[in-house]
Design an enzyme around this catalytic site. Structure first.
Site, PDB file in Angstrom:
ATOM      1  NE  ARG A   1      43.676 -45.378 -26.379  1.00  0.00           N
ATOM      2  CZ  ARG A   1      44.549 -46.337 -26.673  1.00  0.00           C
ATOM      3  NH1 ARG A   1      44.222 -47.615 -26.484  1.00  0.00           N
ATOM      4  NH2 ARG A   1      45.735 -46.039 -27.137  1.00  0.00           N
TER       5      ARG A   1
ATOM      6  NE  ARG B   1      -2.027 -61.692 -15.350  1.00  0.00           N
ATOM      7  CZ  ARG B   1      -1.907 -62.908 -15.854  1.00  0.00           C
ATOM      8  NH1 ARG B   1      -2.838 -63.382 -16.691  1.00  0.00           N
ATOM      9  NH2 ARG B   1      -0.873 -63.677 -15.533  1.00  0.00           N
TER      10      ARG B   1
ATOM     11  CG  ASP C   1       5.169 -47.564 -31.618  1.00  0.00           C
ATOM     12  OD1 ASP C   1       6.000 -47.462 -30.704  1.00  0.00           O
ATOM     13  OD2 ASP C   1       5.120 -48.541 -32.388  1.00  0.00           O
TER      14      ASP C   1
ATOM     15  CE1 TYR D   1      41.055 -59.158 -23.253  1.00  0.00           C
ATOM     16  CE2 TYR D   1      42.039 -59.564 -21.085  1.00  0.00           C
ATOM     17  CZ  TYR D   1      42.058 -59.720 -22.464  1.00  0.00           C
ATOM     18  OH  TYR D   1      43.042 -60.442 -23.061  1.00  0.00           O
TER      19      TYR D   1
ATOM     20  CB  ALA E   1       1.687 -48.052 -24.704  1.00  0.00           C
TER      21      ALA E   1
ATOM     22  CB  CYS F   1      10.278 -56.002 -32.673  1.00  0.00           C
ATOM     23  SG  CYS F   1       9.932 -54.324 -32.117  1.00  0.00           S
TER      24      CYS F   1
ATOM     25  CB  SER G   1      -0.122 -58.386 -25.011  1.00  0.00           C
ATOM     26  OG  SER G   1      -0.877 -57.475 -24.247  1.00  0.00           O
TER      27      SER G   1
END
Length: 459
Positions: free
Chosen positions: A446, A73, A287, A430, A13, A46, A42
């Site tokens: 369904r 940067r 987080d 499909y 973030a 995970c 950075s």
């Protein structure tokens, strides 16, 4: 006149916000200073279980952008420097570097991206050598060092959530005997118990005994001080390594001390622009915040890198002179343990009840491909729909290859507020190698629609 943006936290973030703000505003217009108390920036937390398990050749593979790249940067990134105090009234933060030197830095805009911290209960022996957390790259290095030490045959994973099942797989890949100990009735408590039971069965089929309803009381150590077992009320589980996967909580001690608004889960509260509520110059993301759940309407702590990066982009856009908002989440998450894929989005049954919603459920078993196509994998799909309206409330999937990403259909439907009747007519892709003629998600829709209709007929 040049403004200064200060960022607390050098991961998803915070650095996404800094990078986006830099794209929109040059150095002469906006100075950016970022503080990160660790050694890395950075990176993908995970991916740590997959690095430990040997699937990913880390840690460099997990780093999206190095400190040097950020500095090139025009972002003044200070590693090994911890922010110890936020002073909103005077627009400044106090920091302390690795040598103990402290200083105040003023800001025009402050981004709080302090992330989350692992839950580590104050149990006897919890800090013994051989007890591992899985949160940072340093944790990954420590885990691999422990595995390389030799003499490690048995691992106990404490906690049956995402990190727990992923680390169980990592330990299996190292050839260890693995036991999973979880205080809940079934692993993966983000699923309903009937779906969590499927995960348990798969784990046990892999040779991982699951001790459910077992709260850890103590980590037992040997004469050398190293871990030797995990003790619950009713049993002891021998271990040469213990992996903690008990979840995380928002890291908001700084925010609390500064009097900033926190939610029920302890996360910072923001508006849709990711501005801290009631604080014009303060922003927060990742987080350490709570966000709106679009299905339940409640604030929720959802610690995922996907959201953290989006929060950062939105914050950086707004600081950079644009306008962006974060609408909320539907609670989508996927994981795997060996060949078994686990996915969920929306609400599970207990969450729907807590939100005051009445619902019906539908569970179907299907295959990932046409039944006649080779290697078609089995999957179980559970769908939750609102009584009366038929609005989709939640979707859970446990199955083999091709199962997990099907949950994205549910995530889109939840975001759009679709009913299960409307989902039946979705034009999904499909072909026999990819899906049966009726995709498993549509079969579940369904069945859910039939349940809604039957409930209406009963009055």
């Amino acid at each position: 006149m040049t403004e200064r943006l200060v960022v607390i936290g050098g991961d998803a973030a915070g650095m996404s916000a800094a990078s986006q703000a830099r794209r929109r505003r040059p150095e002469g217009d906006l100075e950016i200073v970022a503080f990160e108390r660790g050694r890395h920036t950075s990176y993908s937390a995970c991916g740590i279980p997959y690095w430990i398990g040997g699937t990913v050749s880390g840690p460099d593979a997990l780093v999206a952008r190095t400190a040097a790249e950020h500095r090139e940067r025009g972002i003044a990134l200070r590693l090994g420097t911890e922010v110890t105090e936020i002073d909103p009234a005077r627009g400044r933060v106090r920091s302390r570097d690795a040598d103990g030197r402290e200083e105040w830095t003023s800001y025009d805009h402050l981004v709080i991206g302090t992330g989350a911290v692992p839950i580590r209960p104050p149990l006897p022996g919890i800090d013994a050598p051989g007890v591992l957390g899985v949160q940072t790259l340093d944790d990954g290095e420590a885990a691999l060092a422990a595995l390389d030490r030799g003499g490690v045959r048995r691992a106990v994973v404490v906690g049956g959530g995402y990190i727990g099942v992923e680390m169980a797989e990592a330990m299996l890949r190292h050839g260890l005997e693995v036991t999973l100990v979880d205080r809940n009735d079934q692993p993966m408590s983000t699923l309903d118990p009937d779906m969590g039971r499927l995960v348990r069965e798969e784990l046990e089929g892999l040779g991982v005994p699951v001790a459910s309803g077992a709260a850890v009381r103590e980590v037992l150590t040997g004469p050398d001080g190293r871990v030797r077992a995990v003790a619950t009320d009713g049993a002891e589980y021998p271990a040469d390594l213990v992996v903690l996967g008990l979840g995380v909580r928002p890291s908001t001690d700084l925010a609390r001390a500064a009097g900033l608004p926190l939610g029920a889960a302890g996360g910072l509260l923001t508006d849709r622009a990711m501005r801290v509520r009631g604080c014009e110059r303060l922003w927060a993301g990742g987080d350490c915040v709570e966000v709106l759940n679009l299905v339940s309407g409640a604030e929720q702590h959802v610690p995922l890198g996907t959201h953290a990066n989006k929060h950062g982009r939105i914050i950086g856009t707004n600081i950079g002179g644009g306008y962006a908002t974060f609408p909320g989440v539907v609670g989508t998450a996927v994981s795997k343990v060996c060949e078994v894929e686990i996915a969920r989005t929306g609400l599970k049954e207990s969450q729907a009840r807590a939100a005051g919603l009445r619902f019906v459920t539908a569970v179907v078993e299907s295959t990932s491909r046409a039944g006649y196509y080779p290697d078609a994998g089995l999957m179980t799909v559970k769908m939750i729909a609102e009584r009366g309206t038929g609005r989709l409330l939640g979707l859970q999937i446990v199955g083999r290859e091709g199962a997990a990403k099907r949950v994205d259909v549910g995530a889109v439907a939840l975001t759009a507020g679709m009913t299960v009747d409307q989902m039946i007519d979705l034009d999904l892709g499909y072909a026999p190698p990819f899906s049966p003629v009726w995709d498993p998600v549509l079969v579940a829709a369904r069945k859910a629609a039939d349940a809604v209709a039957a409930d209406l007929r009963r009055g």
